[in-house]
Design a protein around this motif. Structure first.
Motif, PDB file in Angstrom:
ATOM      1  N   GLU A 126      44.101  17.935  14.233  1.00  0.00           N
ATOM      2  CA  GLU A 126      42.911  18.635  13.305  1.00  0.00           C
ATOM      3  C   GLU A 126      42.482  17.903  12.431  1.00  0.00           C
ATOM      4  N   GLY A 145      39.677  24.521  11.685  1.00  0.00           N
ATOM      5  CA  GLY A 145      38.799  25.410  12.189  1.00  0.00           C
ATOM      6  C   GLY A 145      37.791  24.671  13.174  1.00  0.00           C
ATOM      7  N   ARG A 202      36.842  21.918  16.375  1.00  0.00           N
ATOM      8  CA  ARG A 202      37.534  21.135  17.417  1.00  0.00           C
ATOM      9  C   ARG A 202      38.476  19.973  16.998  1.00  0.00           C
ATOM     10  N   GLU A 217      30.068  28.631   7.736  1.00  0.00           N
ATOM     11  CA  GLU A 217      30.577  27.402   8.705  1.00  0.00           C
ATOM     12  C   GLU A 217      29.106  26.461   8.733  1.00  0.00           C
ATOM     13  N   ILE A 247      41.375  33.193   6.961  1.00  0.00           N
ATOM     14  CA  ILE A 247      42.657  32.408   7.094  1.00  0.00           C
ATOM     15  C   ILE A 247      43.108  31.861   5.758  1.00  0.00           C
ATOM     16  N   SER A 257      37.355  32.606   9.654  1.00  0.00           N
ATOM     17  CA  SER A 257      37.655  31.699  11.006  1.00  0.00           C
ATOM     18  C   SER A 257      36.279  31.236  11.522  1.00  0.00           C
ATOM     19  N   SER A 258      36.252  30.255  12.029  1.00  0.00           N
ATOM     20  CA  SER A 258      35.344  29.544  12.617  1.00  0.00           C
ATOM     21  C   SER A 258      34.791  29.899  13.954  1.00  0.00           C
ATOM     22  N   TYR A 269      34.527  28.473  16.638  1.00  0.00           N
ATOM     23  CA  TYR A 269      35.333  27.693  17.836  1.00  0.00           C
ATOM     24  C   TYR A 269      36.645  28.588  17.877  1.00  0.00           C
ATOM     25  N   GLU A 270      37.196  28.765  16.471  1.00  0.00           N
ATOM     26  CA  GLU A 270      38.583  29.806  16.794  1.00  0.00           C
ATOM     27  C   GLU A 270      38.286  30.919  17.497  1.00  0.00           C
ATOM     28  N   ARG A 271      37.083  31.871  17.256  1.00  0.00           N
ATOM     29  CA  ARG A 271      36.958  32.897  17.802  1.00  0.00           C
ATOM     30  C   ARG A 271      36.537  32.575  19.378  1.00  0.00           C
ATOM     31  N   ARG A 289      38.019  30.389  21.132  1.00  0.00           N
ATOM     32  CA  ARG A 289      39.365  30.285  22.082  1.00  0.00           C
ATOM     33  C   ARG A 289      39.978  31.741  22.359  1.00  0.00           C
ATOM     34  N   VAL A 290      39.804  32.816  21.140  1.00  0.00           N
ATOM     35  CA  VAL A 290      40.478  33.885  21.464  1.00  0.00           C
ATOM     36  C   VAL A 290      39.587  34.807  22.421  1.00  0.00           C
TER      37      VAL A 290
END
Length: 613
Positions: free
Chosen positions: A221, A225, A227, A271, A428, A439-440, A442-444, A446-447
């Motif tokens: 990382e 947040g 990639r 973001e 976070i 939360s970014s 990208y994180e959302r 992935r969920v």
């Protein structure tokens, strides 16, 4: 430039200029081609025309590639003669290259050169096009003219292997008379595909180096947040920080810029604002270029610096340590990619990050997914295209509608969207003194992809549950259908393959849903033959149907009230026993004349020996 290797010509378009692949780029070539938009051998061509009796203006015009710069400037426009595409590997590969032995450096440099060539070939085959008549005329032109210059260090003098590829904004195409003509490139398409070209380079280079040296990659990382960057496993964070000298200065400047932004806006930056602040911090901390030094001198200085900071044992054993860690990781990585799961991840990430996307965005994310999933292992050629095509076919819907009478958009100009359910943002907590952040995307993403992956995995692994062996039940004088536990125990299994469906009700995941208009009933496997139903004319009315004895109902109510008042777990145990039992009652429950058999499962309006109550 002194201290740097000379540039090399690349691309299929060199034949139109009389140049060969890999030929050296001289300073005069740079001045003529990228400074004046003329032929690299313009001096010789112009002199020959003058000797043949042509005037100076006509001789000069014959050496110009495409539209002269003077005409562009006369319209108060700035001429664009080239685009700079810069390719560089991950920091961990640079750390392996700089203080490594000669063999390691050759492997990395050869992989870098091949990856750059592969990215340029992809741009020529799938992206490059020429335009004329103010963009009204377009044609594919798989032949670029590129001048590549390799650099070895950053602005602080630390190792940073990278290559600048100057793509000439001139390309040949066939005119109406069939003769080759020079025109401008479609630079917008090149800019739009710069990320896809960069991911192709990273994937190709990392895969070749890992296969050649027996290494593997792990995610790191860089920005919370966003990639992760796939670095070589075994290269410590301290070694990466030693090479990335500007990183700490950028983070320090970013902290001050973030504080000022919060004071002005009264909230934390989102973001998009964080991206802008990061770019500003990078520009504010960018030092001036220094005089380049020869590579041999740089290699000696880099090795001495690394040995002084980390010790000779760490520097000399770096490659062996990476091979040991890589062998353990490669043994656990499945070389077969599940394209269904890959398509879900790719589509979910692209949709959540961009909402509306084109194929180039999906293709770039597919290449990132392969690099993250395979951890440096080789894959079949064209797998990235297969994943991108499946993501568009299975999880996207087209939003671009071709207009009648207008030019049909190219494949990479068609936009799509998807229907993934995006989770709500969450905050976070900050670490290391950093403030909390939202939360970014990208994180959302992935969920969101995880939910779809789980659904696909469940559908693949769902199989009929084997029937449990139960001891024979003891007959009883209790009439069938009068016990509430008898009716409760008739629940069908909740697995998708054993659902009980009926026009009036259905069982799914242990839940009953009522539907009107039932005209039939279903039986469980192994149940006795279902008696013939009476015709609708002879069917008794609902009020004339037999009902359970009143005494049984009173005893049921009393049992419920007694259990609830005394807090006895008897009812809870009966429920658990009924759930584990086959339809018709628990193992020790009396079932009257139908004991030991599976009764007929019927609807609420069709009460009978095993009616659902």
């Amino acid at each position: 430039m002194a201290g740097l290797p000379p540039g090399r010509w690349r691309g299929r378009g060199l034949a139109g200029l009389g140049l060969s692949e890999g030929a050296e780029v001289s300073e005069r070539h740079m001045a003529l081609v990228f400074g004046q938009g003329r032929h690299p051998n313009a001096d010789r061509i112009e002199q020959r025309l003058l000797d043949d009796g042509a005037d100076s203006a006509a001789a000069r015009r014959a050496t110009v590639l495409g539209q002269p710069i003077e005409e562009i400037e006369a319209r108060n426009q700035t001429p664009l003669l080239a685009l700079d595409f810069t390719f560089r590997p991950q920091v961990s590969l640079t750390v392996l290259w700089a203080p490594g032995d000669a063999h390691t450096r050759r492997v990395i440099e050869r992989a870098h050169e091949r990856a750059v060539a592969q990215a340029l070939r992809w741009l020529e085959d799938d992206v490059a096009e020429t335009r004329w008549a103010s963009g009204r005329g377009r044609a594919r032109t798989p032949a670029l003219v590129v001048a590549a210059f390799r650099h070895f260090d950053n602005r602080d003098g630390f190792p940073l292997l990278h290559e600048h590829c100057l793509i000439l904004n001139r390309v040949q195409h066939r005119g109406g008379d069939g003769e080759p003509r020079w025109g401008a490139l479609g630079t917008t398409r090149l800019y739009q595909n710069v990320v896809a070209a960069g991911t192709l380079y990273s994937l190709a280079m990392t895969t070749e180096v890992c296969e050649e040296l027996g290494l593997a990659t792990v995610p790191r990382e860089v920005t919370p947040g966003l990639r992760p960057v796939m670095e070589i496993a075994g290269v410590d964070a301290e070694l990466i920080a030693w090479s990335s000298t500007r990183r700490q200065r950028i983070e320090d400047a970013l902290e001050g810029l973030t504080y000022t932004w919060v004071q002005e806006h009264g909230r934390l930056p989102g973001e998009k604002a964080r991206h802008g602040l990061g770019w500003q911090a990078a520009q504010d901390t960018r030092p001036e270029k220094k005089t380049p030094r020869p590579l041999e001198q740089l290699l000696a200085w880099w090795r001495a610096s690394a040995v002084l900071k980390f010790g000779r044992q760490v520097v000399d054993g770096l490659l062996d340590r990476c091979r040991t860690v890589g062998a353990a990781l490669r043994a656990r990585v499945d070389p077969v990619v599940d394209t269904a799961f890959a398509a879900v991840d790719v589509a979910a990430v692209v949709f959540t990050v961009r909402r509306n996307f084109a194929r180039r965005h999906v293709l770039a994310e597919a290449r990132r997914h392969l690099l993250e999933t395979l951890r440096g292992r080789a894959f079949a050629p064209g797998l990235d295209d297969d994943i991108a095509n499946r993501a568009l076919a299975d999880h996207a819907r087209q939003t671009t509608v071709p207009q009648p009478g207008r030019r049909v958009p190219a494949a990479d100009q068609i936009f799509y969207t998807a229907d993934f359910t995006e989770p709500d943002p969450w905050f976070i907590a900050g670490t290391g003194g950093r403030p909390p952040r939202e939360s970014s995307r990208y994180e959302r993403a992935r969920v969101a992809s995880l939910a779809v992956r789980n659904a696909i995995r469940t559908a693949r692994t769902a199989t009929p549950q084997p029937r449990r062996h139960r001891p024979p039940r003891t007959p009883s004088n209790t009439p069938a259908g009068t016990s509430p536990s008898h009716r409760r125990s008739g629940r069908p299994p909740s697995t998708p393959t054993n659902r009980l469906r009926c026009p009036t009700y259905t069982w799914e995941a242990g839940r009953q849903t009522r539907r009107r208009g039932c005209a039939h009933r279903r039986t469980w496997p192994g149940s006795p033959p279902t008696p013939a139903r009476p015709t609708p004319a002879a069917a008794p009315s609902r009020t004339d149907r037999p009902r359970p004895p009143t005494r049984a109902v009173r005893s049921t109510s009393a049992a419920r009230s007694t259990n609830s008042s005394t807090g006895s777990p008897a009812r809870t145990k009966a429920r658990a026993s009924s759930r584990d039992s086959p339809p018709g009652g628990t193992g020790g429950e009396a079932n009257g004349p139908d004991a030991g058999t599976r009764p007929v499962a019927q609807c609420r309006d069709h009460r009978g020996p095993a009616g659902y109550g």
